[in-house]
Design an enzyme around this catalytic site. Sequence first.
Site, PDB file in Angstrom:
ATOM      1  N   GLU A 138      15.050  17.192  11.881  1.00  0.00           N
ATOM      2  CA  GLU A 138      15.025  16.887  10.451  1.00  0.00           C
ATOM      3  C   GLU A 138      16.295  16.187   9.988  1.00  0.00           C
ATOM      4  O   GLU A 138      16.238  15.276   9.156  1.00  0.00           O
ATOM      5  CB  GLU A 138      14.801  18.176   9.653  1.00  0.00           C
ATOM      6  N   HIS A 171       7.643  19.543   3.689  1.00  0.00           N
ATOM      7  CA  HIS A 171       7.488  20.979   3.931  1.00  0.00           C
ATOM      8  C   HIS A 171       6.227  21.548   3.259  1.00  0.00           C
ATOM      9  O   HIS A 171       5.924  22.733   3.418  1.00  0.00           O
ATOM     10  CB  HIS A 171       8.726  21.731   3.436  1.00  0.00           C
TER      11      HIS A 171
END
Length: 240
Positions: A138, A171
């Site tokens: 990420e 997310h």
Amino acid sequence: MKKEYWIILIVYICMHLSNLVAIPLLMISFKFTGVDPGLATPIWLIASFTIALIIILFILRKEIRTGGKSERSLSAGSLIKWAILGFFLALFAQYAAAIIENLLGIEMGSENTQQILGIIETFPLAVLVTSIIGPILEEIVFRKIIFGALHKRFHFFIAALISSVIFAIVHMEPVHILIYSSMGFSFAYLYVKTKTILVPIFAHVSMNTLVVLVQSVYKEDIERLLKEAEAVQNFIGGFF
């Protein structure tokens, strides 16, 4: 943006999309072989994230070996200092965002976190993905590549805001977009301030590890506190 960075983005997207095909196929094959189908998700997550990380690190091998133009080397002491400061900065940002969400009446607790904890309970080795491999991927994707590309064209605030919102959307918990965005913003600040991706990586790894440890060890206490907080909120809400 560099051609290599576009390839990394494609690898990252393919990694996530692979779950739609690979996990159902694994579940079917596990049923025929007598293996618990519930292991399909954690096993594929470990495999796909590990493969993606290996490919991405291979693509970045020259930058890792020689150092990119935007990267700089920090001494071990400075790296540790900024990693610790970064961890507390992200923790404070998340806490502040959680308070604001609570004031807005948004329910506490993360469905995404609970799903992750459930996967870890099923297959403890999956903690490698949530605490180490995931954060590394990420930070490379959202800070080094996406934020880095935006920051070349826009002011820090605009670049950090856009990349952080994208980070939050990925997310898939829109109700907690403020919390995820605040963390993304903190990691972007650390990247710009230190000019090395290692610092936000360490801060992100520390944050995720802390969440997993706290939620796993104090799971029952946290559930009790959340219920008590919800009861208090409902009680106060009855007066308005």
